[in-house]
Design a protein around this motif. Structure first.
Motif, short mmCIF file in Angstrom:
data_model
loop_
_atom_site.label_atom_id
_atom_site.label_comp_id
_atom_site.label_asym_id
_atom_site.label_seq_id
_atom_site.Cartn_x
_atom_site.Cartn_y
_atom_site.Cartn_z
N LEU A 189 26.76 23.61 47.43
CA LEU A 189 26.76 25.16 47.36
C LEU A 189 28.35 25.36 47.63
N ALA A 190 28.83 24.93 48.58
CA ALA A 190 30.30 25.22 48.91
C ALA A 190 31.24 24.52 47.80
N ASP A 191 30.80 23.48 47.26
CA ASP A 191 31.63 22.95 46.22
C ASP A 191 31.58 23.58 44.95
N LYS A 192 30.37 24.14 44.48
CA LYS A 192 30.35 24.98 43.25
C LYS A 192 30.94 26.30 43.70
N ILE A 193 31.00 26.86 44.71
CA ILE A 193 31.70 28.04 44.92
C ILE A 193 33.26 27.71 44.78
N TRP A 194 33.71 26.58 45.40
CA TRP A 194 35.07 26.30 45.19
C TRP A 194 35.55 26.14 43.60
N GLU A 195 34.58 25.47 43.03
CA GLU A 195 35.03 25.04 41.52
C GLU A 195 35.14 26.58 40.70
N LEU A 196 34.09 27.63 41.07
CA LEU A 196 34.30 28.92 40.47
C LEU A 196 35.74 29.74 40.92
N THR A 197 35.80 29.53 42.42
CA THR A 197 37.01 29.89 42.85
C THR A 197 38.26 29.37 42.21
N ALA A 198 38.41 28.05 41.88
CA ALA A 198 39.40 27.47 41.31
C ALA A 198 39.71 28.06 39.92
N VAL A 199 38.50 28.47 39.19
CA VAL A 199 38.76 28.67 37.71
C VAL A 199 39.46 30.16 37.85
N ALA A 200 38.85 31.01 38.83
CA ALA A 200 39.52 32.20 39.13
C ALA A 200 40.79 32.23 39.43
N LEU A 201 41.24 31.49 40.37
CA LEU A 201 42.65 31.32 40.72
C LEU A 201 43.61 31.13 39.55
N VAL A 202 43.19 29.99 38.89
CA VAL A 202 44.03 29.52 37.80
C VAL A 202 44.11 30.74 36.78
N ALA A 203 42.88 31.34 36.40
CA ALA A 203 43.13 32.24 35.24
C ALA A 203 43.88 33.42 35.78
N GLN A 204 43.73 33.88 37.03
CA GLN A 204 44.55 34.74 37.49
C GLN A 204 46.03 34.69 37.57
N LEU A 205 46.28 33.41 38.11
CA LEU A 205 47.67 32.98 38.39
C LEU A 205 48.38 32.89 36.85
N ILE A 206 47.78 32.55 35.73
CA ILE A 206 48.60 32.41 34.71
C ILE A 206 48.44 33.56 33.54
N THR A 207 47.69 34.52 34.24
CA THR A 207 47.49 35.84 33.17
C THR A 207 48.04 36.97 33.82
N PHE A 208 48.45 36.74 35.21
CA PHE A 208 48.86 38.06 36.12
C PHE A 208 50.12 38.68 35.50
N PRO A 209 51.02 38.02 35.31
CA PRO A 209 52.31 38.61 34.89
C PRO A 209 52.31 39.47 33.36
N LEU A 210 51.47 38.90 32.61
CA LEU A 210 51.11 39.63 31.21
C LEU A 210 50.40 40.70 31.70
N GLY A 211 49.17 40.58 32.50
CA GLY A 211 48.46 41.74 32.79
C GLY A 211 48.92 42.91 33.58
N VAL A 212 50.17 42.54 34.34
CA VAL A 212 50.83 43.74 34.92
C VAL A 212 51.59 44.15 33.96
N PHE A 213 52.22 43.46 33.04
CA PHE A 213 53.14 44.05 31.96
C PHE A 213 52.29 44.96 31.19
N TYR A 214 51.15 44.68 30.77
CA TYR A 214 50.35 45.50 29.94
C TYR A 214 49.73 46.75 30.54
N PHE A 215 49.05 46.20 31.79
CA PHE A 215 47.97 47.26 32.37
C PHE A 215 48.63 48.06 33.56
N HIS A 216 49.70 47.33 34.21
CA HIS A 216 50.52 47.89 35.45
C HIS A 216 49.60 47.89 36.66
N GLN A 217 48.62 47.04 36.79
CA GLN A 217 47.85 47.19 38.07
C GLN A 217 47.44 45.43 38.32
N PHE A 218 47.19 45.33 39.63
CA PHE A 218 46.78 43.96 39.91
C PHE A 218 45.49 44.21 41.06
#
Length: 709
Positions: free
Chosen positions: A389-418
């Protein structure tokens, strides 16, 4: 890069597209690129002709990339509607009527239906007389809903009147709706009363799209019947059909604060979720004979059925095409690189629609999918957990971390919030979306089966309720959204340099990436410090554009005072027209004075602002400047004013003729806000031009901003 040729091809094509969009007049550049590229390619072929072992030809490679750049420029030119001679933008005579067909699925708004018409022909007066002539272009039509049923895709309308060009943004930082629509080759809009249009016939431009719209309507009827609660129906409708009209404002804000607003628009995320779920559910087929082909067929069938259900929404079409190439590449059994397949899908999509490059959805989808494909696995494998269960939660967390890291500059540029709590909300949203989307598709597939359809509808509603509850609880946490963030294009690019070079440093341990990361980070820090310094020392008066309303602000540093007659409950107008302006200026403390107040407002104004207010006018004295807002000029009452007023702001049709100011007000600058009627303002501006009076109208010229530093 050597094993990923389509990365180079897509980059060259993108270079040509960007060149055309920003410099369409530089026609010599693509011509030179075409001739030079063709010459280098032919020279390289001639050099290797007859050789058994063909060496790597750098000249041939560069020549091919130059040809692709010229191709990108040419495709962009071909896909730009204003380059057609019969387009609406070239019409110089007044259009009396036109015929058009509904070319996209209509949308229902609070008071109107939003319809996209593809113009076929028009009628106007010319030297040859008044007659129907061929005409092209697209028009956004807002049809008054009063007593009208929902229009249908493919209806042919006869419209009286003439559409007008879409306005550019009239306030600093305001969303550029004109540019957004221009990327879809739409340059005009029109507001219609029911009697101003006549339905002539039904002639869908595309039979496939016509089928998709009917399937979309059928799916809406199924969800309306199966999901009775409005909040849950709104979420299902938004996630599956792309319709957000039934979403409650507070619920939408909760999704935005939790960093989960992306699930409310059909996009590549939803296609990606279906792809992953289908891959998991059908993985047992891989070991069977021809199992890969059967698995690919079922994946493609369900993905494109989802695209059909959404009414062939453009973001879903692009993402379905992207995953189609990935599925085909995987099913072919050949050695293939994920990044190369991803770049190939982008290449072919941009060949079909070059302006997709400038869609926020396209950019965010490709960044997220590419980042997850490249970085999620190494990050996930960097930490191991004993319990499943902990491993599955970490797998989902890794997806969220990578997706947020790679998109947050563009997200802030377009939507002005984090979103502050994205790590808490995104794993929950991902899990619930992985359940809700396949469940919704299953509900549609078995909607004809008695009892089973009721059970599936009940499960779908409860799943949507659970998703709403989790998001609402996360969005209600203190400091859930870091709002008012603004970065420039240069800062966004530098942040991406930091991210990519930092990732390369961790992977390769090459010292060159350390220097590149450090240098880019220093530039970002320098830009941030300079912007904050300028904002801390700013002093400006602004008369904002607010439709049929008054909005005048005085800004000093990070503080601003605004006088407006906008109702406190009308947050939608404030967010659309004014919020971005104050966010761009770095205003953190905003004081509002209501223009409807007729008595002293000393208790509500800052200490540095002197204010005297009556029914007829409001006088501000601020930093040695006088600002006079006039509500009415009638009557013989004596006004106590300075000999010369620095800024005179006319509101509420107070001025009818320029003679009314004689002996009463002398001003250095005269501004009309948009609370004045447009015909009256137009007449006064024409008279002012004849009399030699300098004045300014925010309706015609945009917000008036005066720096007082």
């Amino acid at each position: 890069m050597k094993g990923n040729p389509f990365v180079r091809y897509a980059a060259a094509l993108i270079g040509g597209i960007v060149l055309y969009v920003y410099h369409p007049d530089w026609i010599l550049v693509p011509q030179v690129a075409l001739l030079l590229g063709l010459g280098m390619l032919l020279w390289g072929v001639r050099q290797t002709r007859g050789k058994l072992v063909k060496p790597i030809q750098i000249a041939s490679g560069l020549g091919g990339l130059l040809l692709l750049m010229a191709l990108g420029w040419g495709i962009s030119y071909q896909h730009t509607a204003r380059n057609q001679s019969d387009n609406l933008v070239h019409l110089t005579d007044t259009l009396r009527a036109y015929e058009g067909v509904i070319a996209a699925q209509p949308e229902e708004r609070a008071k109107t239906f939003r319809v996209e018409l593809a113009v076929r022909r028009g009628k106007w007066t010319s030297q040859a007389g008044e007659k129907w002539q061929p005409l092209s272009g697209r028009v956004i039509v807002y049809l008054d809903k009063a007593g009208q049923s929902m229009p249908h895709y493919g209806e042919v309308w006869l419209v009286t009147g003439s559409p007008r060009p879409i306005d550019p943004p009239l306030n600093p930082g305001e969303f550029d709706y004109k540019q957004y629509l221009s990327y879809r080759n739409i340059y005009h809009q029109q507001y219609l009363r029911p009697y101003e249009r006549t339905v002539l016939s039904v002639d869908p431009p595309s039979r496939i799209t016509g089928i998709a719209t009917r399937v979309n309507r059928w799916a809406d009827r199924v969800f309306t019947h199966q999901v009775s609660n409005r909040a849950e129906y709104g979420i299902v409708n938004a996630m599956i059909l792309g319709v957000r009209d039934d979403l409650d404002t507070e619920l939408y804000r909760a999704y935005a604060a939790a960093g989960a607003v992306h699930v409310l628009s059909v996009s590549g995320l939803h296609v990606g979720i279906l792809f992953l779920v289908l891959t998991f559910l059908l993985s047992f087929l891989i070991k069977r004979p021809r199992g890969k082909l059967l698995m690919a067929f079922l994946q493609l069938l369900i993905l494109w059925f989802y695209a059909l259900v959404t009414g062939f929404s453009p973001p879903v079409l692009r993402s379905a095409a992207m995953f189609t190439l990935l599925i085909v590449a995987n099913a072919s059994g050949r050695q293939q690189q994920f990044i190369n397949s991803l770049a190939a899908s982008a290449f072919f999509i941009l060949c079909f629609d070059p302006y997709a490059l400038f869609s926020a959805g396209f950019q965010l989808s490709y960044l997220a999918v590419g980042g997850i494909g490249a970085w999620q696995s190494p990050l996930y494998q960097s930490i191991t957990f004993r319990y499943k269960l902990a491993d599955k939660i970490w797998e989902l967390t890794a997806v969220a971390l990578v997706a947020q890291l790679i998109t947050f500059p563009l997200g802030v540029f377009y939507f002005h919030q984090f979103p502050t709590y994205f790590l808490l909300a995104n794993p929950i949203v991902i899990v619930m979306s992985n359940i809700l989307l396949p469940l919704a598709m299953t509900t549609l597939a078995f909607s004809w089966v008695p009892y089973l359809n009721d059970l599936l509808g009940w499960l779908l509603e409860k799943t949507a309720w659970l998703l709403n509850y989790a998001v609402m609880q996360t969005g209600a946490l203190p400091g859930a959204a870091w709002d008012g963030l603004w970065i420039s294009q240069l800062a966004m690019v530098l942040i991406y340099v930091v991210i990519f070079c930092g990732a390369a440093l961790l992977i390769t341990r090459n010292r060159a990436y350390l220097w590149a990361t450090s240098l880019a980070a220093l530039f970002v820090a320098g830009l941030t410090i300079w912007d904050d310094f300028e904002q801390a020392n700013q002093q400006r008066l602004a008369v904002h554009f607010l439709p049929h309303r008054t909005a005048v602000s005085l800004t000093h540093g990070h503080q601003s005072t605004i006088l407006t007659d906008l109702e406190a409950t009308d947050t939608r107008s404030f967010d659309f027209y004014l919020k971005n302006t104050f966010g761009q200026w770095g205003v953190s403390e905003l004081t509002t004075i209501r223009a409807s107040q007729t008595k002293s407002v000393a208790d509500t104004i800052p200490n540095h602002l002197a204010c005297y207010q009556t029914r007829a006018y409001t006088l501000w004295v601020w930093r040695g400047k006088t600002v006079l807002l006039v509500n009415q000029l009638g009557g013989a009452s004596h006004w106590k004013l300075p000999a010369v007023v620095d800024y005179l702001i006319i509101r509420r049709n107070a001025l009818r003729t320029w003679n009314q100011l004689d002996g009463r007000v002398v001003a250095r600058h005269i501004i009309f806000d948009d609370s004045n009627k447009t015909p009256l303002t137009d007449k006064l501006l024409a008279d002012a031009n004849e009399l030699g009076i300098a004045c300014y109208s925010v309706r015609q010229m945009g917000a008036y901003v005066a720096d007082m530093e």
